[in-house]
Design a protein around this motif. Sequence first.
Motif, mmCIF file in Angstrom:
data_model
loop_
_atom_site.group_PDB
_atom_site.id
_atom_site.type_symbol
_atom_site.label_atom_id
_atom_site.label_comp_id
_atom_site.label_asym_id
_atom_site.label_seq_id
_atom_site.Cartn_x
_atom_site.Cartn_y
_atom_site.Cartn_z
ATOM 1 N N THR A 42 -2.084 -9.709 10.304
ATOM 2 C CA THR A 42 -1.645 -10.605 8.762
ATOM 3 C C THR A 42 -1.645 -9.581 8.153
ATOM 4 O OG1 THR A 42 -3.397 -11.361 8.340
ATOM 5 C CG2 THR A 42 -1.759 -12.897 9.729
ATOM 6 N N SER A 43 -2.400 -8.429 8.566
ATOM 7 C CA SER A 43 -3.195 -7.429 7.282
ATOM 8 C C SER A 43 -1.608 -6.326 7.335
ATOM 9 C CB SER A 43 -4.176 -6.827 6.985
ATOM 10 O OG SER A 43 -5.231 -7.486 7.079
ATOM 11 N N LEU A 44 -1.731 -6.027 8.660
ATOM 12 C CA LEU A 44 0.110 -5.341 8.866
ATOM 13 C C LEU A 44 1.175 -5.884 8.042
ATOM 14 C CD1 LEU A 44 -0.749 -3.772 12.720
ATOM 15 C CD2 LEU A 44 -1.547 -2.794 10.125
ATOM 16 N N ILE A 45 1.106 -7.453 8.507
ATOM 17 C CA ILE A 45 2.441 -7.570 7.722
ATOM 18 C C ILE A 45 2.681 -7.268 6.087
ATOM 19 C CG2 ILE A 45 3.368 -9.912 6.751
ATOM 20 C CD1 ILE A 45 2.589 -10.287 10.580
ATOM 21 N N GLY A 46 1.104 -7.944 5.687
ATOM 22 C CA GLY A 46 1.081 -7.838 4.262
ATOM 23 C C GLY A 46 1.428 -6.118 3.801
ATOM 24 N N MET A 47 0.826 -5.542 4.624
ATOM 25 C CA MET A 47 1.716 -3.887 4.098
ATOM 26 C C MET A 47 3.034 -3.647 4.304
ATOM 27 S SD MET A 47 -1.094 -1.446 6.822
ATOM 28 C CE MET A 47 -3.374 -1.444 6.496
ATOM 29 N N ARG A 48 3.575 -4.631 4.644
ATOM 30 C CA ARG A 48 5.044 -4.443 4.671
ATOM 31 C C ARG A 48 5.642 -4.871 3.591
ATOM 32 N NH1 ARG A 48 7.327 -0.699 8.262
ATOM 33 N NH2 ARG A 48 6.620 -1.595 10.450
ATOM 34 N N PHE A 49 4.795 -6.017 3.209
ATOM 35 C CA PHE A 49 5.434 -6.340 1.882
ATOM 36 C C PHE A 49 4.922 -5.428 0.604
ATOM 37 C CE2 PHE A 49 6.277 -10.728 4.761
ATOM 38 C CZ PHE A 49 7.622 -10.508 4.525
ATOM 39 N N ARG A 50 4.028 -4.835 0.633
ATOM 40 C CA ARG A 50 3.061 -4.221 -0.634
ATOM 41 C C ARG A 50 4.099 -3.360 0.063
ATOM 42 N NH1 ARG A 50 -1.772 -7.338 1.643
ATOM 43 N NH2 ARG A 50 -2.080 -5.394 2.755
ATOM 44 N N ARG A 51 4.881 -2.682 0.677
ATOM 45 C CA ARG A 51 5.673 -1.779 0.261
ATOM 46 C C ARG A 51 4.629 -0.147 1.136
ATOM 47 N NH1 ARG A 51 10.176 -1.298 -4.781
ATOM 48 N NH2 ARG A 51 11.563 -3.399 -3.134
ATOM 49 N N ILE A 52 4.455 -0.833 1.792
ATOM 50 C CA ILE A 52 2.926 0.305 2.715
ATOM 51 C C ILE A 52 3.473 0.683 3.135
ATOM 52 C CG2 ILE A 52 0.728 1.143 2.832
ATOM 53 C CD1 ILE A 52 -0.640 -0.217 0.321
ATOM 54 N N PRO A 53 3.330 1.886 4.459
ATOM 55 C CA PRO A 53 3.160 2.184 5.828
ATOM 56 C C PRO A 53 2.242 1.974 6.299
ATOM 57 C CG PRO A 53 4.789 3.955 3.955
ATOM 58 C CD PRO A 53 3.985 3.046 3.610
ATOM 59 N N PRO A 54 2.814 0.904 7.493
ATOM 60 C CA PRO A 54 0.651 0.795 8.094
ATOM 61 C C PRO A 54 0.530 2.580 8.384
ATOM 62 C CG PRO A 54 2.841 -0.829 8.479
ATOM 63 C CD PRO A 54 3.523 0.134 7.417
ATOM 64 N N SER A 55 1.507 3.089 9.105
ATOM 65 C CA SER A 55 0.964 4.154 9.948
ATOM 66 C C SER A 55 0.091 5.065 9.195
ATOM 67 C CB SER A 55 2.428 4.280 10.947
ATOM 68 O OG SER A 55 3.012 5.154 9.654
ATOM 69 N N ARG A 56 0.637 5.201 7.544
ATOM 70 C CA ARG A 56 0.049 5.881 6.726
ATOM 71 C C ARG A 56 -1.555 5.533 6.730
ATOM 72 N NH1 ARG A 56 3.676 8.446 3.718
ATOM 73 N NH2 ARG A 56 1.979 10.489 3.123
#
Length: 328
Positions: A42-56
Amino acid sequence: METFLPIIFAGLVLILIFVFFTFVPVGLWVTAYFSGVRVPLTSLIGMRFRRIPPSRIIFPMIKAFKAGIPVEVARLEAQYLAGGNVDRVVDALIAAEKAGIRLSFDRAAAIDLAGRDVLEAVRLSVNPKVITSPMVAGMAQDGIQLLATARITVRANIDRLVGGAGEETIVARVGEGIVASIGQSTDHKQVLEQPDRISKTVLAKGLDAGTAFEILSVDIAEVDVGKNIGAQLRTDQAEADKKIAQAKAEERRAMAVAAEQENRAMVEAMRAKLVEAQAAVPLAMADALRAGKLGIMDYYQLKNIEADTDMRESISRATTPEEDQGPR
């Protein structure tokens, strides 16, 4: 129509799977899981919505975990959203840990957000940097100009990186110290014989105060003799004194010429009065003759005296200096 339903259903399933894997980085979650980093999906999905590339966020976190440095996902996200370089901050923490330098995540993040390269600062703390100053001109007390170049060995001061001055300030302060040290020397030969005197004087001033660096050494690389400034200043002063004296002499000459012209004017005025007085003599004699106070014989006697006087004056003007001397 019923024959196409399975195909449509399969297409919808494929689209859903594509959308799912687009918004849910399952592959990145699997990589983190097997690397020992437990990050909820869910944290990775939240990063998507916060426009944060999860890989970074995940890859720097994996590096920190493997290096034994605990970091939190939320703090990494905050650093990224603030415009910082998360990967650079984590690399700096790992380098500081390996070099035995105390560096917290908050300090590294503050240095990064201040616009400084935190990883380069850690490397500079381990491997000092040599800064070559430009040629600095100073004048000894005997009036001889000396040109000196210094090599400044510095290392980064992690605690003063935020708000500390940069290399330009170090170079400027060292240049000022070189000029002051040369100026304190009574003879330029002393500096040429012992250039380390400049280094000792500069290091004793504590020039790294308030800067992001710590000065380890200041070495004088080159000292050259420049112009004889003292002689040039004395020559310029003598030339200025000469011009002043000439101006004063010209002023006195002008005053003398003016005085001479005034005297000539006074002489002409006196001559005019003399002529006026001489013109009044015949009138006075005529009045005396009419009044009977002067006889005709007296008049002729005066005329004879005038003629005799004119003759003597003409003879004296015609006489040469040799004739005036006479025989010896």
